[in-house]
Design a protein around this motif. Structure first.
Motif, PDB file in Angstrom:
ATOM      1  N   TRP A   6      17.688  52.721  78.742  1.00 44.95           N
ATOM      2  CA  TRP A   6      16.799  51.574  79.333  1.00 44.95           C
ATOM      3  C   TRP A   6      17.558  50.592  79.960  1.00 44.95           C
ATOM      4  CZ3 TRP A   6      12.266  53.923  80.285  1.00 44.95           C
ATOM      5  CH2 TRP A   6      11.804  55.060  79.487  1.00 44.95           C
ATOM      6  N   PRO A   7      17.071  49.637  80.826  1.00 50.79           N
ATOM      7  CA  PRO A   7      17.682  48.335  80.874  1.00 50.79           C
ATOM      8  C   PRO A   7      17.717  47.550  79.804  1.00 50.79           C
ATOM      9  CG  PRO A   7      15.882  48.612  82.645  1.00 50.79           C
ATOM     10  CD  PRO A   7      15.661  49.673  81.563  1.00 50.79           C
ATOM     11  N   ARG A   8      18.837  46.872  79.537  1.00 54.41           N
ATOM     12  CA  ARG A   8      19.317  46.206  78.349  1.00 54.41           C
ATOM     13  C   ARG A   8      19.100  44.635  78.383  1.00 54.41           C
ATOM     14  NH1 ARG A   8      25.570  46.648  76.573  1.00 54.41           N
ATOM     15  NH2 ARG A   8      25.827  44.471  77.381  1.00 54.41           N
ATOM     16  N   THR A   9      18.223  44.280  77.200  1.00 53.55           N
ATOM     17  CA  THR A   9      17.880  43.016  77.239  1.00 53.55           C
ATOM     18  C   THR A   9      18.236  42.671  75.757  1.00 53.55           C
ATOM     19  OG1 THR A   9      15.566  43.536  76.532  1.00 53.55           O
ATOM     20  CG2 THR A   9      16.104  42.852  78.837  1.00 53.55           C
ATOM     21  N   SER A  10      17.672  42.908  74.715  1.00 56.66           N
ATOM     22  CA  SER A  10      17.821  42.526  73.534  1.00 56.66           C
ATOM     23  C   SER A  10      17.319  43.786  72.483  1.00 56.66           C
ATOM     24  CB  SER A  10      17.307  41.103  73.162  1.00 56.66           C
ATOM     25  OG  SER A  10      16.326  40.847  73.746  1.00 56.66           O
ATOM     26  N   VAL A  11      17.648  43.294  71.134  1.00 60.33           N
ATOM     27  CA  VAL A  11      17.421  44.413  70.159  1.00 60.33           C
ATOM     28  C   VAL A  11      16.688  43.910  69.028  1.00 60.33           C
ATOM     29  CG1 VAL A  11      18.674  46.368  69.375  1.00 60.33           C
ATOM     30  CG2 VAL A  11      19.625  44.296  69.355  1.00 60.33           C
ATOM     31  N   SER A  12      16.248  44.772  68.171  1.00 62.92           N
ATOM     32  CA  SER A  12      15.322  44.554  67.419  1.00 62.92           C
ATOM     33  C   SER A  12      15.454  44.370  65.960  1.00 62.92           C
ATOM     34  CB  SER A  12      14.390  46.053  67.254  1.00 62.92           C
ATOM     35  OG  SER A  12      14.670  46.683  66.247  1.00 62.92           O
ATOM     36  N   VAL A  13      14.483  44.294  65.148  1.00 62.58           N
ATOM     37  CA  VAL A  13      14.721  43.929  63.534  1.00 62.58           C
ATOM     38  C   VAL A  13      14.213  45.331  63.182  1.00 62.58           C
ATOM     39  CG1 VAL A  13      14.534  41.726  63.053  1.00 62.58           C
ATOM     40  CG2 VAL A  13      12.621  42.368  64.123  1.00 62.58           C
ATOM     41  N   CYS A  14      13.725  45.148  61.836  1.00 65.06           N
ATOM     42  CA  CYS A  14      13.250  46.577  61.319  1.00 65.06           C
ATOM     43  C   CYS A  14      12.123  46.922  61.400  1.00 65.06           C
ATOM     44  CB  CYS A  14      13.535  46.413  59.855  1.00 65.06           C
ATOM     45  SG  CYS A  14      15.405  46.741  59.097  1.00 65.06           S
ATOM     46  N   SER A  24      16.302  45.938  54.443  1.00 67.68           N
ATOM     47  CA  SER A  24      17.065  45.024  53.312  1.00 67.68           C
ATOM     48  C   SER A  24      18.324  44.400  53.755  1.00 67.68           C
ATOM     49  CB  SER A  24      16.970  45.610  52.109  1.00 67.68           C
ATOM     50  OG  SER A  24      17.876  46.713  52.193  1.00 67.68           O
ATOM     51  N   SER A  25      18.675  43.391  53.309  1.00 69.30           N
ATOM     52  CA  SER A  25      20.241  42.829  53.362  1.00 69.30           C
ATOM     53  C   SER A  25      20.591  42.731  54.886  1.00 69.30           C
ATOM     54  CB  SER A  25      21.250  43.622  52.805  1.00 69.30           C
ATOM     55  OG  SER A  25      21.103  45.160  53.269  1.00 69.30           O
ATOM     56  N   GLY A  26      19.580  41.630  55.580  1.00 65.94           N
ATOM     57  CA  GLY A  26      20.003  41.314  57.027  1.00 65.94           C
ATOM     58  C   GLY A  26      21.179  40.397  56.921  1.00 65.94           C
ATOM     59  N   PRO A 137      15.057  36.115  61.129  1.00 61.88           N
ATOM     60  CA  PRO A 137      16.215  35.166  61.547  1.00 61.88           C
ATOM     61  C   PRO A 137      17.557  35.686  61.617  1.00 61.88           C
ATOM     62  CG  PRO A 137      14.628  34.293  59.868  1.00 61.88           C
ATOM     63  CD  PRO A 137      14.582  35.679  59.917  1.00 61.88           C
ATOM     64  N   VAL A 138      17.805  36.829  60.930  1.00 62.42           N
ATOM     65  CA  VAL A 138      19.341  37.220  61.030  1.00 62.42           C
ATOM     66  C   VAL A 138      19.669  37.800  62.316  1.00 62.42           C
ATOM     67  CG1 VAL A 138      18.707  39.441  60.430  1.00 62.42           C
ATOM     68  CG2 VAL A 138      21.021  38.668  59.965  1.00 62.42           C
ATOM     69  N   MET A 139      18.555  37.998  63.254  1.00 65.88           N
ATOM     70  CA  MET A 139      18.910  38.447  64.522  1.00 65.88           C
ATOM     71  C   MET A 139      19.038  37.511  65.421  1.00 65.88           C
ATOM     72  SD  MET A 139      18.735  41.867  64.194  1.00 65.88           S
ATOM     73  CE  MET A 139      18.713  42.164  65.941  1.00 65.88           C
ATOM     74  N   ARG A 140      18.798  36.191  64.883  1.00 63.95           N
ATOM     75  CA  ARG A 140      19.149  34.994  65.848  1.00 63.95           C
ATOM     76  C   ARG A 140      20.387  34.463  65.458  1.00 63.95           C
ATOM     77  NH1 ARG A 140      15.486  31.825  64.404  1.00 63.95           N
ATOM     78  NH2 ARG A 140      13.720  33.279  63.241  1.00 63.95           N
TER      79      ARG A 140
END
Length: 388
Positions: A6-14, A24-26, A137-140
């Motif tokens: 699919w068109p790429r933008t960003s990814v997820s969390v759990c 756990s443990s991000g 927050p770990v994804m940022r």
């Protein structure tokens, strides 16, 4: 292993509800020094540690080891529009520490470069189909993220490369006599550059001390090339590498770039996918144990370590078909990867891959010496931390 469809933008969390516990443990601070072990440990010796080499043992591996089952909304949408793809994504691994308890000694992590942070924090397709994503927050934060597909299949039991390998480090510290763990890395970005290699290696060094990693320089020694060293002497003995990790690169497409400026992988941390006769010929990725059987045999003759797969895309597991598994185990590849280190209750047929007679590893059925027993490789009763 699949590319995003699919068109790429960003990814997820759990996962929000179903798999919140898997997230756990991000942690993503990878500038800190490697954590110190909390105890002083002693590693028990094994009967063949001075002679049995790492390329003479066979261990269980897992494919896309971080992979959680896709969000229910994502699976439902895919089944309506792309049922075949949905089937191949419908599997889930146990969190890494549980995998190690089950006997896994090779893992695979898919990494996506995110030097500024936030690139994968809001995956488009899960949001489109109604998944309510937690603001993790770990994804940022800057650093490599560990997910399967950037905008579709984004549920992961450890969201960052650093958090994943910290789990490896923690388990390793608590079980110092284990067979070396191979951390297999697939770089998922369409274009990989030298700064991206450097960033990946910095993250590795932020978690593991140098003496905890088996590197190409260690295996090469004083030989002119890594390939010559392995062909002549094989990999190091288990006694020299117990309790350590080593890193292998999945991508044939970036092999030349990773070797550039580092002939025979001098100064590098990862082993590259290669073939007998090449200067870097220590490791081979040959995923089809049936079609690749002649190449596996040639690589084993050159004392290379080979990674293959016991199943793929969930098809063999769903059919309880063990042809590929048997070929992988009997063909002598040292790393036998599966999506089913434990049975999947959603399939219900009990399909699972184990190393026969392994405890959890065994002597390689092709390259191992005749007097070798599984307990010469690793004995669970001897993995307990000994405190002095």
């Amino acid at each position: 292993m699949l590319r995003a469809v699919w068109p790429r933008t960003s990814v997820s969390v759990c996962l929000v509800a179903l798999a919140a516990t898997a997230c756990s443990s991000g942690g993503g601070n990878h500038s800190s020094a490697p954590p110190a072990a909390s105890t002083t440990t002693t590693v028990p010796g094994y009967r063949l540690d001075s002679t049995l080499r790492l390329d003479q043992v066979q261990v269980l591996g897992s494919h896309n080891s971080y992979h959680g089952r896709p969000y229910p909304q994502v699976l439902a949408a895919l089944r309506n529009g792309n049922a075949g793809l949905a089937l191949t994504l419908d599997y889930a691994h146990a969190p890494l520490p549980r995998q190690f308890a089950l006997g896994v000694r090779q893992i695979e992590l898919d990494v996506w470069s995110d030097p500024l942070g936030g690139k994968y924090a809001r995956p488009s397709f899960p949001i489109q189909v109604g998944v309510r994503l937690l603001d993790n927050p770990v994804m940022r934060t800057p650093g490599y993220k560990v997910i399967h597909q950037a905008d579709v299949d984004t549920n992961s039991t450890c969201l960052t490369f650093v958090s994943c390998i910290r789990l490896v480090r923690a388990w390793s510290d608590a079980h110092p006599g284990h067979v070396p763990i191979d951390i297999h890395v697939e770089m998922k970005d369409d274009r990989v550059t030298e700064p991206m290699f450097a960033a990946l290696e910095r993250e590795i060094r932020s978690v593991f001390a140098r003496d905890q990693i088996v590197t190409p320089d260690d295996v090469r020694g004083n030989a002119p090339t890594l390939g010559q060293a392995v062909r002549a002497h094989g990999w190091p003995t288990l006694g020299a590498v117990r309790g350590k990790v080593y890193f292998t690169l999945d991508n044939e497409s970036v092999r030349d770039a990773y070797l550039s400026g580092h002939p025979s992988l001098r100064g590098r941390l990862l082993f590259t996918p290669s073939s007998p006769g090449q200067d870097d010929a220590a490791y081979a990725k040959l995923n089809d144990p049936i079609a690749d059987a002649p190449r596996i045999k040639a690589a084993l003759a050159a004392h290379m370590i080979v990674r293959t797969r016991a199943d793929a895309d969930t098809f063999a597991a769903r059919a309880n078909d063990t042809h590929m598994e048997r070929a992988a185990l009997t063909g002598g590849a040292q790393l036998v990867s599966t999506d089913y280190e434990q049975p999947d209750p959603t399939i219900g047929n009990g399909y699972v891959v184990r190393i026969p007679g392994g405890t959890p590893a065994r002597c390689d059925p092709v390259s191992g010496p005749p007097d070798c027993k599984p307990t010469d490789v690793e004995d669970p009763a001897r993995l307990t931390v000994k405190v002095r």
